[in-house]
Design an enzyme around this catalytic site. Structure first.
Site, PDB file in Angstrom:
ATOM      1  CD  GLU A 157      -2.838  -1.306   2.361  1.00  0.00           C
ATOM      2  OE1 GLU A 157      -2.728  -0.461   3.268  1.00  0.00           O
ATOM      3  OE2 GLU A 157      -3.686  -2.219   2.370  1.00  0.00           O
ATOM      4  CG  ASN A 200      -0.578  -7.104  -1.227  1.00  0.00           C
ATOM      5  OD1 ASN A 200      -1.130  -7.725  -2.130  1.00  0.00           O
ATOM      6  ND2 ASN A 200      -1.094  -6.999  -0.001  1.00  0.00           N
ATOM      7  CG  HIS A 236      -9.745  -5.963   0.776  1.00  0.00           C
ATOM      8  ND1 HIS A 236      -9.990  -7.079   1.536  1.00  0.00           N
ATOM      9  CD2 HIS A 236      -8.426  -5.682   0.922  1.00  0.00           C
ATOM     10  CE1 HIS A 236      -8.869  -7.463   2.129  1.00  0.00           C
ATOM     11  NE2 HIS A 236      -7.894  -6.636   1.764  1.00  0.00           N
ATOM     12  CD  GLU A 265      -4.462  -8.038   1.880  1.00  0.00           C
ATOM     13  OE1 GLU A 265      -5.365  -7.307   2.356  1.00  0.00           O
ATOM     14  OE2 GLU A 265      -3.251  -7.784   1.992  1.00  0.00           O
ATOM     15  CG  ASP A 267     -12.631  -9.141   1.904  1.00  0.00           C
ATOM     16  OD1 ASP A 267     -12.509  -8.234   1.048  1.00  0.00           O
ATOM     17  OD2 ASP A 267     -12.202  -9.046   3.074  1.00  0.00           O
TER      18      ASP A 267
HETATM   19  C1  XIL Z   1      -6.236  -6.330   8.331  1.00  0.00           C
HETATM   20  C2  XIL Z   1      -6.605  -7.490   9.211  1.00  0.00           C
HETATM   21  O1  XIL Z   1      -7.531  -8.285   8.556  1.00  0.00           O
HETATM   22  C3  XIL Z   1      -7.158  -7.016  10.485  1.00  0.00           C
HETATM   23  O2  XIL Z   1      -7.357  -8.103  11.381  1.00  0.00           O
HETATM   24  C4  XIL Z   1      -6.222  -6.001  11.111  1.00  0.00           C
HETATM   25  O3  XIL Z   1      -6.824  -5.475  12.262  1.00  0.00           O
HETATM   26  C5  XIL Z   1      -5.911  -4.896  10.157  1.00  0.00           C
HETATM   27  O4  XIL Z   1      -5.400  -5.426   8.979  1.00  0.00           O
HETATM   28  N1  XIL Z   1      -4.877  -4.765   3.680  1.00  0.00           N
HETATM   29  C6  XIL Z   1      -3.912  -5.540   4.193  1.00  0.00           C
HETATM   30  C7  XIL Z   1      -4.179  -6.388   5.363  1.00  0.00           C
HETATM   31  O5  XIL Z   1      -2.839  -5.647   3.571  1.00  0.00           O
HETATM   32  O6  XIL Z   1      -3.026  -6.604   6.133  1.00  0.00           O
HETATM   33  C8  XIL Z   1      -5.283  -5.868   6.212  1.00  0.00           C
HETATM   34  O7  XIL Z   1      -5.571  -6.803   7.228  1.00  0.00           O
HETATM   35  C9  XIL Z   1      -6.478  -5.577   5.372  1.00  0.00           C
HETATM   36  C10 XIL Z   1      -6.166  -4.578   4.290  1.00  0.00           C
END
Ligand code: XIL
Length: 668
Positions: A157, A200, A236, A265, A267
């Site tokens: 990020e 990422n 996401h 990641e 969802d």
């Molecule tokens: C999130 C986790 O899911 C949570 O449990 C934590 O509190 C915060 O981080 N992008 C990422 C992840 O790269 O590491 C994040 O994970 C979600 C967004």
């Protein structure tokens, strides 16, 4: 409350129904079964609390996924409670679990502006100190799991959401400037040269300023030779989500840099409470992402950010949203699960394509086969018959695209086909090829002539074909002829034979020696010499003498008179004629008389005083001697005493008829 209970009932009923449908129609294996068979990773982020305490959670993960990632346990704040301390307890537990269950592990995350320990954030370190801390952290963490983590999210990020620029409020950017990114990749590469190193990010999966900024960032890193291997698409998403051409073209430009992609990641959050229609919409998005990733060679993995809807970062981070994952709160599969499963199994449910390009090369008691790879094949059946078209017997089941069939009988022709095989079944047979194994051969060649008896008339030509029969012999064969009668030439076309034949032409001159002789044709090449013979007959009759017969005759009135006559019979006019008679002088006899029966067309003379008297007869220039029988050209001798012996006296007749000149000679 009642309302949501009803929804839950409906949801349970739908998943039960879907479960039944899946069981009835498809192999419906756990996700990792088909993923592993395809060399693909289907993964989930693991949360430590259920991992440590819930059997159903652990069993679901074990059963369904062939890749895991720590949701939080490998972040810096988790691993570095203080400047001097590492805490690897959770990370080690996940690594050991993955190893025990034959799962790949993604490492998440080395350098991120979130979840940094406070001792670092508030520590007032200098630039050099921050670089040292970063290096020390990466060396320790990546080094600890060296060789056991397939891919690390090295930087997370770094791009801002609104303007496509670097995220300037990041701790790392503020302390180190944009340099922190190449530095992090260099350190990670030093610590584990085999791990794939990823950048990422989220909302950079399709088109737009952020995707472009990520692309520009990684392009720049590649151009600078920074050891980066991939781009992670967090994915996401908000329901309804579909994969679009923006995703495929973005994937293409990333792949064109030589980088891989993973969905890291995923969802798809739904405004809660969700309903059955929304869950079906969500399934479309998951199905799309799976299909897209499987169809994109650069895309290596699809990881969901959690396992069950009950344990997800979504409700806490995006109030009013939930149900983003593949399993519901009771670890029952959702439509999203079935969509992922269907896509993973889709490729596997098709029989393989038919192999093409089969070739067979015979050897000594064996035939070597090779062919082009067939789509979806996991192995091949090599089948053989001794009759074209089969029936075939399977003689080999290689997993590669070549096979050598041994133990064959030399001289027997074998017919081969190949079919492709996978878990679903077998393709049709390829096209058939045949081959005849042969004992290893000594290079050799032979020559033959056809015809082996050749007649050629004087003044004409005739041919014979020389065949070069080769056995494992490829050198050029040079041809030559010997034993030719005088006046005959032999020409080969070609004279150096790289193929199998040459045309031999005999050309006989008008004065070629008549009779039959044995001509030897010799071929030389590759250190070998071979011969063949031709019986060559040169004929003087017919067109060979132009239709003119010349005979010698002695008219004697001994002992005082001799007349040596050349008699000419011609069936065609002569346009030139010259006759020479040479008579040996004999004592007591006078030589000088001569005459012919043709007349004034003939000029004649002799050398009456010479030792050998030469009588000549010639057709006067511009004259033609027509056809006729037995025209006499006579050389006379007269005297007394011993009769003149004619045995040493000779004649030569040269004439032209039909445009060709002939010579005949002899003695009296
Ligand atoms: C999130 C986790 O899911 C949570 O449990 C934590 O509190 C915060 O981080 N992008 C990422 C992840 O790269 O590491 C994040 O994970 C979600 C967004």
């Amino acid at each position: 409350m009642r309302h949501s209970q009803n929804r839950r009932l409906v949801r349970t009923a739908i998943s039960a129904l879907l479960g039944a449908m899946v069981a009835a129609t498809a192999p419906a294996a756990p996700l990792r079964t088909s993923a592993t068979a395809r060399g693909f990773f289907i993964g989930a982020a693991i949360s430590m609390t259920p991992f440590r305490g819930e059997t159903a959670y652990v069993q679901t993960v074990q059963r369904e996924f062939n890749m895991i990632v720590a949701e939080n346990a490998m972040k810096m704040d988790a691993l570095r409670p203080s400047a001097s301390q590492f805490n690897f307890a959770d990370a080690d537990a996940l690594m050991d679990f993955a190893t025990a269950n034959n799962m790949a592990v993604r490492g998440h995350v080395l350098v991120w502006h979130n979840q940094i320990p406070n001792w670092l954030r508030n520590g007032n370190f200098t630039r050099e100190q921050v670089i040292d801390i970063m290096r020390d952290h990466i060396m320790n963490v990546v080094g600890r799991y060296r060789g056991r983590i397939v891919a690390w999210d090295v930087v997370n990020e770094a791009i801002s959401d609104n303007n496509g620029q670097m995220r300037t409020d990041s701790f790392w950017f503020q302390r180190l400037g944009a340099d922190y990114i190449p530095l992090a990749f260099q350190f990670a590469h030093e610590a584990d040269p085999a791990a794939k190193l990823y950048y990422n990010d989220y909302e950079a999966e399709g088109s737009g300023a952020k995707s472009d900024a990520v692309f520009n960032l990684v392009s720049g890193l590649v151009a600078q030779g920074v050891p980066i291997n991939g781009v992670g698409w967090q994915m996401h998403k908000i329901n309804p989500f579909r994969i679009s051409s923006a995703n495929t073209s973005n994937a293409q430009r990333i792949a064109n840099l030589g980088l891989e992609i993973s969905i890291t990641e995923m969802d798809i959050r739904i405004a809660t409470p969700s309903d059955a229609t929304e869950l079906q919409q969500q399934a479309l998005g998951y199905g799309d992402a799976t299909r897209f990733c499987l169809a994109t060679p650069a895309c290596k993995a699809l990881v969901t950010w959690g396992v069950t809807d009950r344990i997800s970062w979504v409700p806490g981070t995006f109030p009013g949203f939930g149900d983003p994952l593949l399993f519901d709160g009771s670890f029952q599969i959702k439509p999203a699960y079935t969509a992922v499963q269907t896509e993973l199994e889709a490729g596997m449910q098709q029989a393989p394509a038919t192999p093409t390009g089969l070739t067979a090369t015979p050897g000594n008691a064996q035939v070597a086969l090779s062919w082009s790879p067939a789509a979806r094949a996991t192995s091949y059946n090599v089948k053989r018959a001794t009759v074209s078209g089969g029936p075939y017997t399977t003689v080999g089941t290689p997993t590669t695209t070549s096979f050598t069939n041994t133990g064959l009988t030399n001289g027997t022709t074998y017919f081969f086909v190949v079919s492709a095989v996978n878990a679903v079944g077998q393709s049709p047979n390829s096209g058939q090829v045949s081959a005849t194994p042969q004992a290893t051969q000594t290079p050799n060649f032979t020559l033959s002539a056809n015809p082996a008896s050749v007649s050629v008339a004087r003044g004409a030509s005739a041919t014979s074909t020389i065949t070069v029969t080769r056995t494992a012999f490829t050198a050029a064969v040079g041809l030559a002829a010997s034993g030719l009668p005088s006046g005959v030439t032999a020409t080969f076309n070609p004279v150096s034979v790289t193929g199998t034949s040459s045309l031999l032409t005999f050309a006989a001159s008008a004065t070629a020696t008549t009779g039959t002789s044995t001509v030897t044709v010799t071929g030389t090449g590759g250190g070998l010499t071979r011969t063949t013979t031709i019986a060559l007959t040169v004929s003087g009759g017919g067109t060979g003498d132009g239709g003119v017969s010349v005979t010698a005759f002695v008219q004697a009135n001994s002992p005082w008179f001799n007349e040596e006559q050349v008699r000419i019979t011609s069936t065609a006019p002569l346009t030139a004629l010259s006759i020479t008679v040479v008579v040996q002088r004999t004592g007591g006899i006078s030589h000088s008389g001569q005459y012919n029966t043709v007349g004034g067309q003939i000029t004649q003379s002799n050398s009456s005083t010479a030792t050998a008297i030469t009588y000549t007869f010639g057709l006067a220039p511009g004259q033609t001697l027509g056809t006729g029988n037995g025209r006499i050209f006579a050389a006379q001798t007269s005297g007394t005493g011993t009769i003149h012996s004619t045995t040493a006296d000779t004649f030569t007749v040269t004439y032209t008829t039909g445009g060709q000149t002939f010579t005949q000679s002899g003695h009296f």
